[in-house]
Write a protein that holds these residues in place. Structure first.
Motif, PDB file in Angstrom:
ATOM      1  N   CYS A  78      13.547 -21.971   3.696  1.00 35.96           N
ATOM      2  CA  CYS A  78      14.522 -20.933   4.010  1.00 35.96           C
ATOM      3  C   CYS A  78      13.976 -19.586   3.540  1.00 35.96           C
ATOM      4  N   ASP A 100      15.501 -16.976   2.799  1.00 35.81           N
ATOM      5  CA  ASP A 100      16.341 -16.341   1.790  1.00 35.81           C
ATOM      6  C   ASP A 100      16.172 -16.948   0.404  1.00 35.81           C
ATOM      7  N   CYS A 101      16.123 -18.283   0.319  1.00 32.15           N
ATOM      8  CA  CYS A 101      16.073 -18.909  -1.015  1.00 32.15           C
ATOM      9  C   CYS A 101      14.746 -19.600  -1.283  1.00 32.15           C
ATOM     10  N   CYS A 111      21.062 -23.433   6.137  1.00 37.55           N
ATOM     11  CA  CYS A 111      20.398 -23.718   4.863  1.00 37.55           C
ATOM     12  C   CYS A 111      21.369 -24.471   3.962  1.00 37.55           C
ATOM     13  N   ASN A 170      20.922 -25.073   0.899  1.00 38.01           N
ATOM     14  CA  ASN A 170      20.897 -24.505  -0.450  1.00 38.01           C
ATOM     15  C   ASN A 170      21.725 -23.225  -0.516  1.00 38.01           C
ATOM     16  N   CYS A 171      21.497 -22.303   0.439  1.00 36.92           N
ATOM     17  CA  CYS A 171      22.311 -21.085   0.513  1.00 36.92           C
ATOM     18  C   CYS A 171      23.724 -21.405   0.997  1.00 36.92           C
ATOM     19  N   GLN A 204      21.956 -19.560   9.319  1.00 32.90           N
ATOM     20  CA  GLN A 204      21.014 -18.444   9.348  1.00 32.90           C
ATOM     21  C   GLN A 204      20.688 -18.076  10.790  1.00 32.90           C
TER      22      GLN A 204
END
Ligand SMILES: [Zn+2]
Ligand SMILES: [Zn+2]
Ligand SMILES: [Zn+2]
Length: 324
Positions: free
Chosen positions: A262, A264-265, A287, A289-290, A294
């Motif tokens: 990802c 972002d993370c 994602c 995790n986020c 996305q």
């Protein structure tokens, strides 16, 4: 009847009533009119469902030719086969032979259902029951549904009158039992949609365990309301989700990763082909995790990785920095 025909009948049909008997036991354990199945019920339901699948699928192979049941036909003969002295084909190979040798039509979804069941059975033999009761129930329902279709289409039409009569009651119990399991699943899902899942449509996905669209990705508990189970590790959830539901290419087609880092993370938790309740049948990157879908991601023209463009720039920030 010639001697050959007599022998053929003899080795053809006993497996079908035997397989149906296993299925009857599965229904007796899972589709109780009152009370939940015990842990012991779940265990024997999985074992007997797998036994039923094996017996019934091989019954159809045997009908084609007995040697198809055996893992290596060059190492055997009819005498050994009749005495049961042989190693039989694996589950995956049995399904392959049904499709590629016998020419039956078994969908990719049904194939996966069968092989997943075999995996659950193996896990169970080594580790005991690790699934929640509801996950066992929904998976068992899928396998039962397939096996009933398989019986109707490929096996029952060939039973002789005696065998047909012998299995009639069991078959009826199995069919009504399956309806009972399915309606339990449906009414429970209706309740969840009206309550627990309401308002979370953009983050609700199909659960890799119970296959119901009841898992809210929130980046913390990631709880499936149907099973019910939590997925505290987003990496584990992302890979289970990707394995269970992502498109797998036909043999020979290039494999493309559907689970990527990802942007972002920076974690391997971005499933490119996720489906949420809100996405309404189309695939979107999500994602785990986020806990965010996305969209608006670009593919870097230089390194090929996904990135989030801020101003229509064609390459990612790293490449930009790298170029100085
Ligand atoms: Zn679940
Ligand atoms: Zn992320
Ligand atoms: Zn780049």
């Amino acid at each position: 009847m010639t001697e050959g025909e007599a022998r053929k009948r003899q080795i053809h049909y006993p497996p079908v009533p035997n397989g149906i008997d296993y299925l009857r036991d599965v229904i007796d354990r899972l589709a109780r009119e009152s009370g939940e199945p015990s842990e012991r019920d779940l265990k024997y339901a999985v074992l007997h469902l797998q036994a039923a699948a094996e017996v019934l699928l091989k019954a159809r192979l045997r009908e084609e030719h007995w040697s198809l049941v055996i893992s290596k036909a060059e190492k055997t003969n009819l005498k050994k086969f009749e005495k049961g002295e042989f190693e039989s084909a694996t589950n995956a190979e049995t399904v392959r032979r049904l499709v590629e040798v016998v020419g039956l039509d078994i969908s990719a979804g049904d194939k996966k259902t069968l092989l997943d069941l075999a995996t659950t059975r193996n896990q169970l033999q080594h580790w005991g029951i690790t699934e929640e009761a509801n996950a066992v129930l929904t998976r068992a329902a899928d396998v039962l549904d397939f096996l009933i279709r398989f019986l109707d289409q490929y096996l029952l039409p060939h039973l002789d009158a005696d065998d047909e009569e012998a299995v009639a009651d069991d078959l009826e119990e199995i069919r009504t039992g399956l309806v009972r399991i399915e309606s339990y699943v449906t009414s429970r899902m209706e309740r969840l949609n009206e309550n627990d899942l309401k308002g979370h449509e953009a983050r609700t996905v199909r659960c890799p365990d119970c296959q119901q669209v009841a898992l809210i990705v929130d980046g913390a508990a990631n709880k499936c309301s149907f099973c019910p189970r939590d997925w505290m590790d987003p990496l584990e959830l992302a890979s289970a989700y990707d394995n269970a539901f992502s498109y797998s290419p036909a043999p020979g087609d290039p494999y493309e990763d559907t689970l990527v880092d990802c942007p972002d993370c920076d974690t391997l938790t971005l499933a490119l082909e996720a489906e949420t309740v809100a996405s309404n049948g189309s695939h979107i990157p999500l994602c785990f995790n986020c806990a965010e879908t996305q969209d608006n991601l670009g593919e870097c023209a230089r390194c090929g990785r996904l990135y989030r463009p801020t101003d229509e720039e064609p390459i990612c920030f790293d490449c930009f920095a790298d170029l100085g």
